[in-house]
Design a protein around this motif. Structure first.
Motif, mmCIF file in Angstrom:
data_model
loop_
_atom_site.group_PDB
_atom_site.id
_atom_site.type_symbol
_atom_site.label_atom_id
_atom_site.label_comp_id
_atom_site.label_asym_id
_atom_site.label_seq_id
_atom_site.Cartn_x
_atom_site.Cartn_y
_atom_site.Cartn_z
ATOM 1 N N UNK A 1 0.805 -1.291 0.003
ATOM 2 C CA UNK A 1 0.032 0.017 0.120
ATOM 3 C C UNK A 1 0.735 1.353 0.041
ATOM 4 N N UNK A 2 1.946 1.185 0.478
ATOM 5 C CA UNK A 2 2.557 2.527 0.529
ATOM 6 C C UNK A 2 4.396 2.113 0.638
ATOM 7 N N UNK A 3 4.985 3.297 0.003
ATOM 8 C CA UNK A 3 6.555 3.320 0.312
ATOM 9 C C UNK A 3 6.881 4.157 1.546
ATOM 10 N N UNK A 4 7.741 3.777 2.299
ATOM 11 C CA UNK A 4 8.023 4.564 3.695
ATOM 12 C C UNK A 4 9.569 4.938 3.529
ATOM 13 N N UNK B 1 13.049 7.956 -12.400
ATOM 14 C CA UNK B 1 11.872 7.129 -13.040
ATOM 15 C C UNK B 1 11.860 5.904 -12.147
ATOM 16 N N UNK B 2 13.060 5.268 -11.831
ATOM 17 C CA UNK B 2 13.349 4.226 -10.857
ATOM 18 C C UNK B 2 13.544 4.845 -9.544
ATOM 19 N N UNK B 3 12.836 4.945 -8.624
ATOM 20 C CA UNK B 3 13.120 5.657 -7.350
ATOM 21 C C UNK B 3 14.129 4.969 -6.618
ATOM 22 N N UNK B 4 14.333 3.615 -6.864
ATOM 23 C CA UNK B 4 15.208 3.015 -6.057
ATOM 24 C C UNK B 4 16.570 3.135 -6.366
ATOM 25 N N UNK C 1 6.425 9.595 -8.735
ATOM 26 C CA UNK C 1 6.346 8.700 -10.062
ATOM 27 C C UNK C 1 5.903 7.461 -9.858
ATOM 28 N N UNK C 2 5.213 7.137 -8.695
ATOM 29 C CA UNK C 2 4.896 5.991 -8.063
ATOM 30 C C UNK C 2 3.625 5.777 -8.069
ATOM 31 N N UNK C 3 2.749 4.708 -7.988
ATOM 32 C CA UNK C 3 1.343 4.504 -7.625
ATOM 33 C C UNK C 3 1.004 4.522 -6.320
ATOM 34 N N UNK C 4 1.839 4.126 -5.318
ATOM 35 C CA UNK C 4 1.492 3.984 -3.880
ATOM 36 C C UNK C 4 1.692 5.435 -3.270
ATOM 37 N N UNK C 5 1.068 5.724 -2.012
ATOM 38 C CA UNK C 5 1.196 6.542 -1.173
ATOM 39 C C UNK C 5 2.753 6.564 -0.632
ATOM 40 N N UNK C 6 3.375 7.723 -0.673
ATOM 41 C CA UNK C 6 4.825 7.894 0.011
ATOM 42 C C UNK C 6 4.924 8.441 1.310
ATOM 43 N N UNK D 1 -0.937 14.820 1.828
ATOM 44 C CA UNK D 1 -0.790 15.594 0.616
ATOM 45 C C UNK D 1 -1.141 14.989 -0.559
ATOM 46 N N UNK D 2 -2.082 14.329 -0.669
ATOM 47 C CA UNK D 2 -2.674 13.506 -2.076
ATOM 48 C C UNK D 2 -1.785 12.293 -2.061
ATOM 49 N N UNK D 3 -0.715 12.321 -3.038
ATOM 50 C CA UNK D 3 0.425 11.039 -3.223
ATOM 51 C C UNK D 3 1.312 10.959 -2.253
ATOM 52 N N UNK D 4 1.282 11.880 -1.053
ATOM 53 C CA UNK D 4 2.387 11.778 -0.057
ATOM 54 C C UNK D 4 1.857 11.967 1.381
ATOM 55 N N UNK D 5 2.318 11.610 2.150
ATOM 56 C CA UNK D 5 1.923 11.621 3.745
ATOM 57 C C UNK D 5 3.042 12.189 4.647
#
Length: 237
Positions: free
Chosen positions: A142-145, A155-158, A178-183, A202-206
């Motif tokens: 569900x999310x990226x922490x 493009x590749x956040x990793x 640039x990701x589909x999950x919440x950050x 903040x929408x796509x980020x918390x």
């Protein structure tokens, strides 16, 4: 796991952390705890917070990420050149050294700083190894922490630099991810993002840093079955 609990920027504030875990009824047999970094500096009990985080990881399956303050402590002990020493002291490091050496000095001379580095290196190498080994991010369904954020230029956040995981601010806050999950991130106080220490959605980020070490609050973001709720404890200085 029925809930994912996310907490960031404890900054040596042990009592609020313990109170928060009690108030959210944390149970490692059913909850996944994600700690988003910055365990040391500014607050009074950095050593004890690191010990608590190590226990949570080793005995309760918690996930602990690396923050910029944690990295700075590692650098102070392993590569204590002048710039590292200066930044460490300027950003709440005196409180960390006092915690490890059981002192209450408000300022440190060069000799005292060298002594503190030697003592921590000799007495608490497990703490430094632990902080040095921490990952930069955690991803689930569900999310990226992450401690600070994701650089939208990658493009590749990793593949972004380690520095971005720990330090990025404005470029991340102001651009879509640039990701589909919440950050979910800490590092930047929520007060700077929307004028409140409450968690910023903040929408796509918390953003979850409540400014605990500044006498504000320690936040917990709770994800359960795809829905988010929050809990906070105040830390009056």
């Amino acid at each position: 796991m029925s809930r994912t609990l996310m907490v960031s920027d404890v900054h040596g504030c042990l009592e609020p952390l313990e109170r928060l875990l009690i108030e959210v009824d944390y149970d490692s047999s059913r909850d996944r705890l994600i700690l988003l970094g910055d365990y040391v500096d500014k607050g009074p009990r950095s050593k004890e917070v690191v010990e608590r985080v190590m226990n949570l990881v080793e005995h309760h399956g918690a996930v602990a990420l690396k923050g910029n303050h944690d990295q700075r402590l590692v650098e102070l002990i392993r590569t204590p050149h002048a710039e590292v020493r200066t930044k460490f002291v300027e950003h709440g490091g005196v409180q960390t050294l006092n915690s490890y050496l059981n002192r209450t000095d408000e300022e440190l001379s060069g000799d005292m700083l060298r002594e503190a580095i030697a003592v921590i290196d000799a007495t608490y190498p497990s703490h430094i190894r632990f902080l040095a080994s921490l990952p930069y991010y955690y991803e689930d369904d569900r999310q990226i922490c992450v401690h600070a954020g994701l650089n939208p230029r990658f493009a590749d956040w990793k593949s972004q630099p380690a520095h971005d995981f720990m330090y990025i601010k404005k470029e991340f806050h102001e651009a879509p991810t640039r990701v589909a999950k919440k950050v979910v991130f800490g590092h930047t106080r929520a007060q700077e993002l929307h004028g409140s220490s409450e968690i910023w959605f903040g929408g796509d980020k918390i953003g979850i840093d409540g400014g605990c070490a500044y006498g504000l609050q320690l936040n917990c973001l709770i994800e359960e079955s795809g829905s988010y709720s929050t809990h906070a404890v105040r830390n009056p200085l």
